[in-house]
Enzyme design. Structure first.
Site, PDB file in Angstrom:
ATOM      1  N   THR A 156       0.910  -1.208  -0.135  1.00 51.71           N
ATOM      2  CA  THR A 156      -0.135   0.005   0.034  1.00 51.71           C
ATOM      3  C   THR A 156       1.053   1.178  -0.164  1.00 51.71           C
ATOM      4  O   THR A 156       1.339   1.927  -0.897  1.00 51.71           O
ATOM      5  CB  THR A 156      -0.977   0.004   1.168  1.00 51.71           C
ATOM      6  OG1 THR A 156      -0.417  -0.198   2.600  1.00 51.71           O
ATOM      7  CG2 THR A 156      -2.114  -1.201   1.142  1.00 51.71           C
ATOM      8  N   LYS A 182       3.926  -6.791   4.125  1.00 49.56           N
ATOM      9  CA  LYS A 182       3.687  -5.530   3.768  1.00 49.56           C
ATOM     10  C   LYS A 182       3.441  -4.586   4.901  1.00 49.56           C
ATOM     11  O   LYS A 182       3.058  -5.334   5.785  1.00 49.56           O
ATOM     12  CB  LYS A 182       2.610  -5.335   2.732  1.00 49.56           C
ATOM     13  CG  LYS A 182       1.135  -5.821   3.270  1.00 49.56           C
ATOM     14  CD  LYS A 182       0.227  -4.915   3.781  1.00 49.56           C
ATOM     15  CE  LYS A 182       0.382  -3.392   3.217  1.00 49.56           C
ATOM     16  NZ  LYS A 182      -0.309  -2.351   3.810  1.00 49.56           N
ATOM     17  N   THR A 193       1.990  -8.331  12.000  1.00 47.19           N
ATOM     18  CA  THR A 193       1.937  -6.936  11.373  1.00 47.19           C
ATOM     19  C   THR A 193       0.692  -6.858  10.466  1.00 47.19           C
ATOM     20  O   THR A 193      -0.173  -7.771  10.061  1.00 47.19           O
ATOM     21  CB  THR A 193       3.136  -6.908  10.302  1.00 47.19           C
ATOM     22  OG1 THR A 193       3.095  -5.513   9.842  1.00 47.19           O
ATOM     23  CG2 THR A 193       3.092  -7.928   9.337  1.00 47.19           C
ATOM     24  N   GLU A 280       7.141   4.640   7.134  1.00 46.20           N
ATOM     25  CA  GLU A 280       6.463   5.845   6.527  1.00 46.20           C
ATOM     26  C   GLU A 280       7.708   6.962   6.842  1.00 46.20           C
ATOM     27  O   GLU A 280       7.739   7.526   8.154  1.00 46.20           O
ATOM     28  CB  GLU A 280       5.303   6.268   6.596  1.00 46.20           C
ATOM     29  CG  GLU A 280       4.242   5.362   6.033  1.00 46.20           C
ATOM     30  CD  GLU A 280       2.731   5.556   6.540  1.00 46.20           C
ATOM     31  OE1 GLU A 280       1.837   4.890   5.765  1.00 46.20           O
ATOM     32  OE2 GLU A 280       2.573   6.170   7.494  1.00 46.20           O
ATOM     33  N   ASN A 404       0.962  10.833   5.719  1.00 47.14           N
ATOM     34  CA  ASN A 404      -0.305  10.828   6.318  1.00 47.14           C
ATOM     35  C   ASN A 404      -1.349  11.644   6.373  1.00 47.14           C
ATOM     36  O   ASN A 404      -2.638  11.646   6.589  1.00 47.14           O
ATOM     37  CB  ASN A 404       0.141  10.088   7.779  1.00 47.14           C
ATOM     38  CG  ASN A 404       0.487   8.879   7.967  1.00 47.14           C
ATOM     39  OD1 ASN A 404      -0.099   7.771   7.504  1.00 47.14           O
ATOM     40  ND2 ASN A 404       1.744   8.656   8.509  1.00 47.14           N
ATOM     41  N   SER A 409      -6.032  11.106  -0.302  1.00 52.68           N
ATOM     42  CA  SER A 409      -6.120  11.916  -1.423  1.00 52.68           C
ATOM     43  C   SER A 409      -5.230  11.789  -2.618  1.00 52.68           C
ATOM     44  O   SER A 409      -4.461  10.710  -2.476  1.00 52.68           O
ATOM     45  CB  SER A 409      -5.980  13.547  -1.094  1.00 52.68           C
ATOM     46  OG  SER A 409      -4.868  13.571  -0.096  1.00 52.68           O
TER      47      SER A 409
END
Lengths: 409, 409
Positions: A156, A182, A193, A280, A404, A409
């Site tokens: 993702t 992932k 996870t 991230e 985040n 969007s």
């Protein structure tokens, strides 16, 4: 860019006899994206899993628990990205079941023999018709050497696919272990996870397989954190096809069990650490070793207090040895009767604190030298017992906020 | 820029009879900065406090606990910014005691009658000589209407001073309550905030004063979070000088106690919320009401799970109604046997989720409208009991990372 995560080499991923994988494109969120994975398992396969402890667990997680607890053997898995099918109530469960039924019908299985998995945005209805429409393409694509493509299909916000593979000899037979994972955000697993799948061709009893998946998860996926958010969809599945020809492993104290368990745990750790390396916005990879605790749980509590502190994670991002923040986190970690005067804090090979404060030998330039590295080990010696635990985490950068703030969007 | 925190108007801060305040300049971190506050309390004053539960509590916190637990009346406070004197071991305690002794000697008091406080960087030796050298200037500055200057003197990463004041009538006498606070990061108090001081001229017994400080802290400073980091130095002190002339409050069920308790709690809430409005990098102020829990503790657990989630805080920063993240946080908050099918989630007046998922009436544009506001209320109705709790928090922006990556340099 992930931190020291080498590009995936498909040739390094051993196929697992008894497992085939196929990729499809449903366009759940993005048209044309390869976002569906089907795994088909040979007859005689055993499967065990651990799942999120989040009370708002996703519909597919509830079905996985039900199906794994039933009396039918698991023979297929179906995974979609782009939508988590979480916070979707009974309707979400119905949609997941419909997907399982559709795959089962095509494969000549019962619905309960298909485990469903979803990952992506929460609180949106799952477009199950799109996923069902993608199944024929995925089935046509089924092959044993498709692990690298599968690792890509389940991504993702991940920036890189995550997979690992290993072979060991058990009872004179070569046994293969291959896995994919992932996850990059909403990572603070409490059982597993976001998604992790590992398969071996070893023969092993169901009860030992279940024991093994818990052991490996505790030391891998349950020892990482990106942001302290325990996902609704965390799932880690261990599959054993029994095709290797070894005598079935049936004793928890046997050398065969320990060989397989340690190999499975090693691969799980590689996969879990890959999630952190691709955390991230991550620019650094931190290993937090907590030693000398009374229990493994208290060592983990200290590791997680350090690993999820935004103040520590931003200081590492800045390469600023503002190390009082580490002491602060140890102090609020909740360890009972912790004596701060007997513990030690190390940054790589640099002793920072002892006797409740900074040691006289500490020099700012030594701290600075370590903080500038991409891979940093924080060691906390509690000096009150014999237990240890390790937690892996990444730093906290502008890009975490950016990713985040933009995710939907 | 703080979120809707009006500029401090010194004229709105009532002096508290029996309390004088003086500011000095020690240059602990920045030369010339007004970084020392001395408060002097008249004879007959009572003081009570709550402090951080962090095991690595700072040296001054340890001394405060010792002195408040002793048999000598507290008659003065001394506060410095720029250095927290935390993670400094026995040497830090000696330095704090030396400062108390120096102020006590100048004021004709015993060392144990002076409470010390420090805030700033952790793990650095406190330059106590600089602070002692600044005491004569602070003493020369002592006056009753110095609350606004005091609020400025205790700031660190705060961008605005925080103070509030109120008068109530108790037993026919006008009673004044005035308080100041500081804090913007490392805010997730577990007993109190970074620093909060409140004084009243009411007469009240010591045991009820202690009861009151806990009650007010629980509903104010212990209900806020910026980053989930419980500081080493959190301290909240309530002072009662007894100068108002009211009959001493001695019964916990008396109307006088309740009047004073509620006024003290109200001011504590204004001060605590001011910390959130000035939270590091904050652009939004969020009130999280959790209703219908079995216990106040479980309501707070849900509120804090939402309030400290980086995923939720970044979504609010982006005005993105990615509301599944709220369900996710409720799910991992640790409430036992939580039934996700009976709870409700509201964003201001918009019902978002019920029956385990999004309600059919929810429209994205309604969520978007609320998310764009600067002040947002999230209401979670657990629908399983009669207890409530409120947690206040702010969003998580690029500037939080920037501030904390730069703090020491």
């Amino acid at each position: 860019m992930p931190v020291n995560l080498p590009p995936l080499d498909p040739a390094q991923l051993h196929p697992v006899p008894g497992v085939t994988l196929g990729i499809g494109s449903a366009g759940v969120k993005t048209p044309g994206r390869k976002d569906v994975l089907v795994m088909v398992l040979t007859e005689g396969t055993r499967a065990a899993g651990v799942f999120t402890q989040n009370r708002f667990c996703a519909a597919p997680v509830r079905l996985c628990r039900e199906f794994l607890g039933g009396d039918k053997a698991i023979r297929a898995l179906v995974v979609n990205t782009g939508n988590a099918n979480a916070g979707t109530g009974q309707d979400g469960e119905n949609r997941a079941r419909t997907i399982c039924a559709a795959l089962a019908e095509k494969m000549g299985l019962a619905t309960e023999q298909v485990l469903p998995f979803s990952t992506g945005v929460i609180l949106e209805p799952l477009p199950h018709e799109k996923i069902i429409a993608a199944l024929p393409g995925a089935i046509a694509d089924l092959k044993a050497d498709n692990w690298a493509a599968a690792a890509s299909a389940i991504m993702t916000t991940d920036t890189a696919p995550k997979a690992a593979s290993k072979q060991v000899v058990i009872g004179g037979k070569t046994v293969t272990i291959t896995g994919i994972s992932k996850g990059a955000g909403m990572i603070h697993p409490n059982m597993a996870t976001m998604l992790g799948y590992m398969a071996t061709d070893a023969a092993i009893s169901q009860s030992l397989l279940q024991k093994m998946v818990k052991y490996a998860a505790d030391r891998s996926f349950n020892s990482i954190t990106v942001d302290g958010d325990t996902s609704t969809n965390d799932s880690f599945i261990l599959i054993a096809t029994g095709q290797a020809g070894n005598t079935e492993i049936a004793a928890a104290d046997s050398a065969d069990f320990i060989t397989l368990r340690d190999a499975v745990t090693e691969i799980a750790q590689v996969l879990a650490k890959a999630i952190i390396r691709d955390g991230e916005g991550a620019t650094k990879f931190m290993t937090i070793n907590v030693e000398g605790g009374k229990t493994r749980e208290e060592c983990k509590a200290v590791g997680y207090a350090i690993g999820r502190s935004p103040l520590i994670k931003t200081a590492f991002f800045a390469s600023d040895p503002n190390l009082g923040r580490i002491l602060c986190a140890i102090g609020y970690s909740g360890v009972e009767n912790l004596d701060v005067n007997t513990l030690e804090v190390w940054l790589d090979d640099v002793l920072v604190a002892r006797d409740g404060g900074r040691v006289a030998s500490y020099r700012e330039e030594d701290g600075q030298r370590v903080m500038k590295k991409e891979e940093i080990t924080i060691t906390v010696k509690l000096n009150r017992g014999q237990e240890n635990a390790t937690v892996w985490t990444c730093d906290f950068s502008y890009d975490y906020v950016k990713i985040n703030a933009d995710y939907r969007s």
